[in-house]
Design an enzyme around this catalytic site. Structure first.
Site, PDB file in Angstrom:
ATOM      1  N   HIS A 135       0.825  -1.207   0.000  1.00  0.00           N
ATOM      2  CA  HIS A 135       0.000   0.000   0.000  1.00  0.00           C
ATOM      3  C   HIS A 135       0.854   1.248   0.000  1.00  0.00           C
ATOM      4  O   HIS A 135       2.054   1.208   0.240  1.00  0.00           O
ATOM      5  CB  HIS A 135      -0.982  -0.008   1.173  1.00  0.00           C
ATOM      6  CG  HIS A 135      -0.356  -0.053   2.524  1.00  0.00           C
ATOM      7  ND1 HIS A 135       0.155   1.071   3.142  1.00  0.00           N
ATOM      8  CD2 HIS A 135      -0.152  -1.084   3.381  1.00  0.00           C
ATOM      9  CE1 HIS A 135       0.635   0.732   4.339  1.00  0.00           C
ATOM     10  NE2 HIS A 135       0.463  -0.575   4.507  1.00  0.00           N
ATOM     11  N   CYS A 151       3.120  -5.333   6.425  1.00  0.00           N
ATOM     12  CA  CYS A 151       2.746  -4.840   5.106  1.00  0.00           C
ATOM     13  C   CYS A 151       3.960  -4.183   4.445  1.00  0.00           C
ATOM     14  O   CYS A 151       4.980  -3.960   5.085  1.00  0.00           O
ATOM     15  CB  CYS A 151       1.612  -3.823   5.207  1.00  0.00           C
ATOM     16  SG  CYS A 151       0.022  -4.552   5.626  1.00  0.00           S
TER      17      CYS A 151
END
Length: 176
Positions: A135, A151
């Site tokens: 992201h 992440c």
């Protein structure tokens, strides 16, 4: 006095322009075309090397687009193979239980587009399981560091570029 004030204004404007160009150049340098780091992977595959803090999108002709990323903190890194199972523009974010435990003051949902939203401009969700994602970030100073809960963070410009190049089902190989 007026000439001195004009000189100060010009110097200030030049300093701001220089700072903005340096910041823009830093973000642009986070992406480059390189030789494929490992010939085993087919075009379209994403290869992440956490030790290098780099994400590679394998392209044709033995090349890859390399992006500088932030990776998981110590104890939060992982390796293996996942697949793109979700793609969203300006996603809302609900903190996972592990993040909420460490930061109980976080709201249950941070809307997409909010400067407080850690997902940035795009999310490329990885599965099965949906626990991890590639992201964007609204904290560009974290790029190139170990900062997340597993992440992979990218500059918003870079995640938007990657988002336009990948499809659902794209394999993502995470290596040490």
């Amino acid at each position: 006095m007026t000439k001195q004030r004009a000189s100060i204004d010009i110097l200030l404007a030049a300093a701001i322009a220089l700072l903005l160009s340096l910041l823009a150049g830093q973000a642009a340098m986070a992406r480059e075309v390189v030789q494929v780091p490992d010939a085993r992977y087919q075009p379209g595959t994403i290869v992440i090397r956490t030790g290098e803090r780099r994400l590679y999108l394998v392209t044709q002709g033995g090349q890859a687009i390399a992006y500088t990323i932030a990776v998981g903190k110590a104890g939060k890194q992982w390796r293996g193979v996942k697949y793109v199972e979700e793609m969203q523009v300006d996603p809302a974010w609900s903190p996972p239980a592990s993040v909420k435990r460490d930061n109980p003051r976080l709201p249950d949902v941070i809307p997409g587009g909010s400067p407080r939203n850690p997902m940035g401009a795009r999310v490329i969700g990885l599965g099965p399981g949906g626990e991890y994602a590639i992201h964007g970030t609204n904290m560009p100073g974290t790029i190139g560091t170990a900062a997340s809960y597993g992440c992979f963070r990218m500059h918003n410009q870079d995640v938007s570029d990657l988002y336009a190049r990948v499809r659902m089902g794209t394999p993502v190989v995470v290596l040490p």
